[in-house]
Design a protein around this motif. Structure first.
Motif: not given
Length: 283
Positions: A97-107, A128-144
């Motif tokens: 997110x910092x590298x791309x300088x955005x607040x969220x990823x669409x995918x 384990x990786x998927x669980x981290x990604x699901x949490x990021x969805x809940x946190x608004x960092x990732x949409x899909x």
């Protein structure tokens, strides 16, 4: 110039542009920045990158420089093979997110299902990786969230623990390798297929049957292959750093390939490369 106006609704309700712009092998710096900027100016609204591509900073600069509102751009990036733990995945999402300088990823995708570093227990590392990604969805960092290069047995393992079903599987798809069994399996699970390398490995441009059909439709071989991908229901991700080709690769909505000609294109299996086996790769 044609702007992408057709969108596809994913299984989570989010919409994705039907053609994307790929950045694999596009060097970081001015080359990547200018290519993405040209694509956005040409009408692309779907940009695909990855941590391993090493060009996320340049892609992010192009997004900003374009002046296009962030919500109008569909941005994809991916988790690399060395980061397949819960903690490492969380950190990678933060860093990207910092590298791309955005607040969220669409995918956000798991790039490969069976990295050599985690081969002894790839199913657990994906979970384990998927669980981290699901949490990021809940946190608004990732949409899909989705996967890449997954085969049916990789999906079966992931679905045992996943709370969110993958929205996408991004795989090698073009007239040279259509991976029909894989495609059918993921479609039965309502998971859309993205086609990376929709133009093959370059050899596709030498296939006589495709050159003849391209002439028939007054299109380039590249435009023919991208249109073929669309008519099969794939989401193609053509890439180029040449402005003229970037623009031309989006001019695929003004013609339709006949059923008979689609069959001719379907018959080109193996002529310009095939997908690699993710369970055998040494990275």
């Amino acid at each position: 110039m044609q702007k992408v106006t057709k969108y596809i609704t994913l299984n989570d309700g989010n919409k994705i542009p039907s053609v994307g712009f790929g950045t694999w092998q596009t060097p970081d710096g001015d080359v990547a920045e200018e290519a993405v900027l040209t694509a956005l100016q040409a009408g692309y609204r779907h940009i695909d990158t990855a941590k391993i591509y090493g060009n996320e900073v340049s892609v992010g600069r192009a997004l900003k420089k374009s002046g296009i509102p962030r919500e109008e751009i569909f941005l994809t990036t991916k988790l690399w093979n060395t980061e397949h733990t819960y903690e490492k995945a969380k950190q990678s999402i933060h860093d990207q997110l910092e590298q791309l300088d955005v607040d969220y990823f669409d995918l956000y995708l798991i790039h490969w299902p069976n990295p050599v570093d985690y081969r002894e227990d790839w199913a657990k590392s994906n979970a384990d990786s998927w669980r981290a990604m699901e949490e990021a969805v809940a946190e608004g960092k990732i949409k899909s969230i989705g996967v890449s290069n997954f085969h049916p047995h990789h999906l079966d393992a992931l679905l045992k623990t996943a709370k969110i079903k993958p929205a996408i599987n991004q795989v090698y798809l073009n007239p040279s390798d259509q991976q029909p069994e894989l495609v059918d399996y993921f479609r039965k699970h309502d998971i859309h297929l993205e086609a990376y390398s929709p133009l093959g490995t370059g050899k596709i441009f030498d296939i006589e049957e495709l050159k003849e059909l391209a002439t028939k439709y007054n299109k380039s071989v590249a435009q023919l292959a991208i249109r073929w991908s669309l008519q099969h229901g794939f989401i193609p991700l053509p890439k180029s750093v040449t402005p003229e080709r970037i623009i031309a690769n989006l001019e695929v909505y003004d013609f339709e390939i006949t059923e008979a000609d689609m069959a001719v294109i379907d018959a080109q299996k193996g002529k310009s490369g095939e997908a690699r086996n993710p369970d055998e790769l040494q990275f």
